[in-house]
Scaffold this active site. Structure first.
Site, short mmCIF file in Angstrom:
data_model
loop_
_atom_site.label_atom_id
_atom_site.label_comp_id
_atom_site.label_asym_id
_atom_site.label_seq_id
_atom_site.Cartn_x
_atom_site.Cartn_y
_atom_site.Cartn_z
N HIS A 8 58.97 79.79 83.74
CA HIS A 8 58.25 78.46 84.15
C HIS A 8 58.71 77.79 85.32
O HIS A 8 59.96 78.06 85.56
CB HIS A 8 58.26 77.69 82.79
CG HIS A 8 57.28 77.90 81.59
ND1 HIS A 8 56.17 78.49 81.64
CD2 HIS A 8 57.93 78.27 80.50
CE1 HIS A 8 55.94 78.89 80.27
NE2 HIS A 8 56.98 78.79 79.63
N THR A 9 58.01 76.70 85.79
CA THR A 9 58.37 75.94 86.99
C THR A 9 59.48 75.59 86.90
O THR A 9 59.80 74.70 85.79
CB THR A 9 57.25 75.18 87.58
OG1 THR A 9 56.08 75.69 87.52
CG2 THR A 9 57.67 74.50 88.69
#
Length: 260
Positions: A32-33
């Site tokens: 994920h970011t």
């Protein structure tokens, strides 16, 4: 090459064998970011006796590049609440779609009831905490402003961890260090809010935006200014800084080569 329209651009299976897409499959956990790329800087807000003033510049930076200069980061909800977004722009766009869905649901299912600022802040804080608990946080710091159940000015913040707090004045990003000391001179506590007029609050916010433009490299001289009162919302999205003066610059020491 297989020239059938449904297979354009793919090698023929009978000549080269079936296409193997396994190399595209991840062998590790989902990623994920962890480092937002396009971001917005400070959002500042301050209570006055009849409502709340909020401001945010219109710049979205691509890393350290001032790339997008027309990104509006103050949004309205039900003509009674302001939401200011700091942080990742793509997550801001996601939350905007969430707010549109909530607004439509409220209008269709509960036409006689609308979420006020306090209720919307609580909802958004739960959304942020839920995403944080999934280790996929929304990289935003939000300010929510409006009126509470008693018609009094309401201002609260929520960050990517779902942490929430309220204060007579709030700011995100560099604003928490550069703008908050200025606003706290006028509204150090809840009791002092009753002594501040709308005109005074707007003037203080304008001065804070000027200070942020002077000292924050990720800021811009075009900004949005919003005011929410019991009469509704006034939103101006193309305000310009006025009466700028850089006379103080030659007294700043510690940056670059010093000749004196």
């Amino acid at each position: 090459m297989d020239h059938r329209p449904q297979a354009w651009g793919r090698p023929r299976d009978d000549v080269y064998g079936a296409y193997d897409a396994s190399y595209m499959n991840s062998n590790g956990p989902n990623q994920h970011t962890q480092s937002p790329i396009v971001t917005g800087t400070s959002v500042i807000a301050m209570k006055f006796k009849d409502g709340v003033v909020m401001a945010a510049d219109n710049l979205a930076s691509y890393g350290s590049l001032a790339r997008f200069t027309d990104v509006k980061r103050i949004h309205t909800f039900a003509d009674s609440t302001l939401i200011g977004f700091g942080g990742d722009v793509s997550d801001m766009q996601y939350l905007t779609r969430v707010l549109i869905e909530v607004s439509l649901c409220e209008e269709y299912q509960h036409p006689a009831h609308t979420l006020n600022a306090r209720g919307l802040h609580k909802y958004l804080s739960k959304v942020l905490y839920s995403r944080r608990s999934k280790f996929d946080p929304l990289w935003n710091h939000l300010l929510v402003a409006g009126l509470d159940d008693e018609g009094k000015p309401f201002l609260a913040a929520a960050d990517l961890l779902g942490t929430t707090f309220t204060s007579p004045s709030l700011a995100t990003g560099f604003g928490s260090m550069l703008a908050q000391p200025i606003m706290r001179k006028y509204v150090p506590d809840e009791e002092s809010v009753a002594n501040v007029t709308q005109e005074q609050a707007v003037q203080v916010i304008r001065e804070c935006m000027k200070v942020l433009f002077y000292r924050d490299a990720r800021s811009h001289d075009t900004y949005s200014l919003a005011i929410v009162t019991k009469d509704g919302i006034t939103l101006s999205e193309n305000e310009k800084l006025e009466k700028q003066s850089w006379a103080f610059a030659d007294r700043i020491k510690g940056y670059g080569t010093q000749t004196v």
